[in-house]
Design a protein around this motif. Structure first.
Motif, PDB file in Angstrom:
ATOM      1  N   ASP A 199      18.710   0.594 -21.037  1.00 26.08           N
ATOM      2  CA  ASP A 199      19.775   1.698 -21.533  1.00 26.08           C
ATOM      3  C   ASP A 199      20.732   1.835 -20.343  1.00 26.08           C
ATOM      4  O   ASP A 199      22.036   2.022 -20.623  1.00 26.08           O
ATOM      5  CB  ASP A 199      19.059   3.101 -21.550  1.00 26.08           C
ATOM      6  CG  ASP A 199      17.966   3.216 -22.761  1.00 26.08           C
ATOM      7  OD1 ASP A 199      18.403   2.323 -23.794  1.00 26.08           O
ATOM      8  OD2 ASP A 199      17.352   4.104 -22.903  1.00 26.08           O
ATOM      9  N   ALA A 200      20.484   1.616 -19.072  1.00 24.58           N
ATOM     10  CA  ALA A 200      21.328   1.688 -17.770  1.00 24.58           C
ATOM     11  C   ALA A 200      22.385   0.439 -18.083  1.00 24.58           C
ATOM     12  O   ALA A 200      23.693   0.606 -17.735  1.00 24.58           O
ATOM     13  CB  ALA A 200      20.759   1.769 -16.612  1.00 24.58           C
ATOM     14  N   ILE A 201      21.572  -0.834 -18.041  1.00 28.77           N
ATOM     15  CA  ILE A 201      22.535  -1.825 -18.207  1.00 28.77           C
ATOM     16  C   ILE A 201      23.388  -1.645 -19.402  1.00 28.77           C
ATOM     17  O   ILE A 201      24.646  -2.100 -19.353  1.00 28.77           O
ATOM     18  CB  ILE A 201      21.717  -3.244 -18.336  1.00 28.77           C
ATOM     19  CG1 ILE A 201      21.012  -3.318 -17.147  1.00 28.77           C
ATOM     20  CG2 ILE A 201      22.612  -4.469 -18.732  1.00 28.77           C
ATOM     21  CD1 ILE A 201      19.906  -4.488 -16.995  1.00 28.77           C
ATOM     22  N   ALA A 202      23.004  -1.172 -20.407  1.00 29.82           N
ATOM     23  CA  ALA A 202      23.746  -1.052 -21.703  1.00 29.82           C
ATOM     24  C   ALA A 202      25.159  -0.125 -21.277  1.00 29.82           C
ATOM     25  O   ALA A 202      26.145  -0.416 -21.821  1.00 29.82           O
ATOM     26  CB  ALA A 202      23.097  -0.462 -22.788  1.00 29.82           C
ATOM     27  N   GLY A 203      24.906   0.917 -20.646  1.00 34.57           N
ATOM     28  CA  GLY A 203      25.828   1.836 -20.304  1.00 34.57           C
ATOM     29  C   GLY A 203      26.833   1.563 -19.400  1.00 34.57           C
ATOM     30  O   GLY A 203      28.018   1.715 -19.623  1.00 34.57           O
TER      31      GLY A 203
ATOM     32  N   HIS B 101      27.474  -1.639 -18.841  1.00 35.03           N
ATOM     33  CA  HIS B 101      28.205  -3.100 -19.149  1.00 35.03           C
ATOM     34  C   HIS B 101      28.845  -3.093 -20.475  1.00 35.03           C
ATOM     35  O   HIS B 101      28.735  -4.102 -21.163  1.00 35.03           O
ATOM     36  CB  HIS B 101      27.286  -4.260 -18.676  1.00 35.03           C
ATOM     37  CG  HIS B 101      26.904  -4.299 -17.234  1.00 35.03           C
ATOM     38  ND1 HIS B 101      27.753  -4.705 -16.104  1.00 35.03           N
ATOM     39  CD2 HIS B 101      25.687  -3.930 -16.517  1.00 35.03           C
ATOM     40  CE1 HIS B 101      27.118  -4.740 -15.116  1.00 35.03           C
ATOM     41  NE2 HIS B 101      25.954  -4.122 -15.348  1.00 35.03           N
ATOM     42  N   SER B 102      28.936  -1.639 -21.047  1.00 37.10           N
ATOM     43  CA  SER B 102      29.132  -2.131 -22.730  1.00 37.10           C
ATOM     44  C   SER B 102      30.368  -2.821 -22.950  1.00 37.10           C
ATOM     45  O   SER B 102      30.350  -3.117 -24.091  1.00 37.10           O
ATOM     46  CB  SER B 102      29.345  -0.457 -23.052  1.00 37.10           C
ATOM     47  OG  SER B 102      30.515   0.255 -22.354  1.00 37.10           O
ATOM     48  N   GLU B 103      31.571  -3.056 -22.096  1.00 38.51           N
ATOM     49  CA  GLU B 103      32.436  -3.643 -22.396  1.00 38.51           C
ATOM     50  C   GLU B 103      32.373  -4.924 -22.629  1.00 38.51           C
ATOM     51  O   GLU B 103      33.033  -5.769 -23.268  1.00 38.51           O
ATOM     52  CB  GLU B 103      33.745  -3.316 -21.556  1.00 38.51           C
ATOM     53  CG  GLU B 103      33.351  -4.074 -20.078  1.00 38.51           C
ATOM     54  CD  GLU B 103      32.410  -3.145 -19.181  1.00 38.51           C
ATOM     55  OE1 GLU B 103      32.115  -3.714 -18.133  1.00 38.51           O
ATOM     56  OE2 GLU B 103      32.055  -1.957 -19.540  1.00 38.51           O
ATOM     57  N   LYS B 104      31.237  -5.722 -21.793  1.00 41.12           N
ATOM     58  CA  LYS B 104      30.897  -6.933 -21.653  1.00 41.12           C
ATOM     59  C   LYS B 104      29.600  -7.507 -22.823  1.00 41.12           C
ATOM     60  O   LYS B 104      29.922  -8.554 -23.236  1.00 41.12           O
ATOM     61  CB  LYS B 104      30.695  -7.392 -20.376  1.00 41.12           C
ATOM     62  CG  LYS B 104      31.451  -7.146 -19.382  1.00 41.12           C
ATOM     63  CD  LYS B 104      32.417  -8.414 -18.937  1.00 41.12           C
ATOM     64  CE  LYS B 104      33.239  -8.011 -18.014  1.00 41.12           C
ATOM     65  NZ  LYS B 104      33.963  -9.267 -17.400  1.00 41.12           N
ATOM     66  N   ILE B 105      28.737  -6.367 -22.969  1.00 41.25           N
ATOM     67  CA  ILE B 105      27.622  -6.879 -23.754  1.00 41.25           C
ATOM     68  C   ILE B 105      27.020  -5.727 -24.564  1.00 41.25           C
ATOM     69  O   ILE B 105      27.371  -4.493 -24.068  1.00 41.25           O
ATOM     70  CB  ILE B 105      26.602  -7.519 -22.663  1.00 41.25           C
ATOM     71  CG1 ILE B 105      25.536  -8.285 -23.383  1.00 41.25           C
ATOM     72  CG2 ILE B 105      25.997  -6.283 -21.730  1.00 41.25           C
ATOM     73  CD1 ILE B 105      24.829  -9.238 -22.499  1.00 41.25           C
TER      74      ILE B 105
ATOM     75  N   SER C 166      23.904 -12.381 -14.958  1.00 37.00           N
ATOM     76  CA  SER C 166      25.026 -12.060 -14.446  1.00 37.00           C
ATOM     77  C   SER C 166      26.266 -13.008 -15.210  1.00 37.00           C
ATOM     78  O   SER C 166      27.206 -12.452 -15.196  1.00 37.00           O
ATOM     79  CB  SER C 166      25.297 -12.567 -12.974  1.00 37.00           C
ATOM     80  OG  SER C 166      24.742 -13.714 -12.930  1.00 37.00           O
ATOM     81  N   ALA C 167      26.016 -14.064 -15.851  1.00 40.79           N
ATOM     82  CA  ALA C 167      26.882 -14.690 -16.526  1.00 40.79           C
ATOM     83  C   ALA C 167      27.612 -14.166 -17.689  1.00 40.79           C
ATOM     84  O   ALA C 167      28.634 -14.434 -18.112  1.00 40.79           O
ATOM     85  CB  ALA C 167      26.512 -16.196 -16.856  1.00 40.79           C
ATOM     86  N   PHE C 168      27.061 -12.955 -18.346  1.00 36.17           N
ATOM     87  CA  PHE C 168      27.063 -12.380 -19.487  1.00 36.17           C
ATOM     88  C   PHE C 168      27.739 -10.912 -19.207  1.00 36.17           C
ATOM     89  O   PHE C 168      28.436 -10.592 -20.057  1.00 36.17           O
ATOM     90  CB  PHE C 168      26.056 -12.354 -20.616  1.00 36.17           C
ATOM     91  CG  PHE C 168      25.332 -13.806 -20.651  1.00 36.17           C
ATOM     92  CD1 PHE C 168      25.873 -14.497 -21.564  1.00 36.17           C
ATOM     93  CD2 PHE C 168      24.355 -13.873 -19.916  1.00 36.17           C
ATOM     94  CE1 PHE C 168      25.287 -15.935 -21.656  1.00 36.17           C
ATOM     95  CE2 PHE C 168      23.577 -15.199 -20.225  1.00 36.17           C
ATOM     96  CZ  PHE C 168      24.350 -15.970 -21.064  1.00 36.17           C
TER      97      PHE C 168
END
Length: 108
Positions: free
Chosen positions: A43-47, A49-53, A104-106
């Motif tokens: 959930d934290a990663i989604a919030g 990095h939402s512009e990238k993934i 990290s590549a994404f």
């Protein structure tokens, strides 16, 4: 509040395989303790990095055909799909920093 989206066999192709940006897919089950530990991290990663993934969840008990198609034998299994193909995999619950490094590549 979860920032991830639940995906089913009916929506997997549109939400994951045809997505414009890379998609992290969390293969999980309700009974899986490590899956529940991983959920707030994703959930934290989604919030962040939402512009990238995008980040979505697939319940393997409710969607066995998807789990079988991608050879999911151990959960949590976190796959990154890019252009309709599996681009990266991470098996097991891991700290946020480790997942961000693996993907990290994404996200960078």
């Amino acid at each position: 509040m979860s920032t991830t989206k639940d995906v089913s066999e009916a929506t997997f192709e549109a939400d994951v395989l045809q997505a414009q940006k890379p998609v992290i897919v969390d293969f999980w089950a309700e009974w899986c303790g490590p899956c529940r530990m991983l959920s707030p991290i994703l959930d934290a990663i989604a919030g962040e990095h939402s512009e990238k993934i995008d980040v979505v969840k697939v319940n393997v008990d409710d969607n066995p055909a998807i789990a079988a198609k991608y050879g999911i034998t151990s959960i949590p299994a976190v796959y990154v799909f890019k252009d309709g193909e599996v681009a990266a995999k991470s098996i097991g619950a891991k700290p946020k920093q480790v997942l961000e490094q693996e993907f990290s590549a994404f996200i960078n």
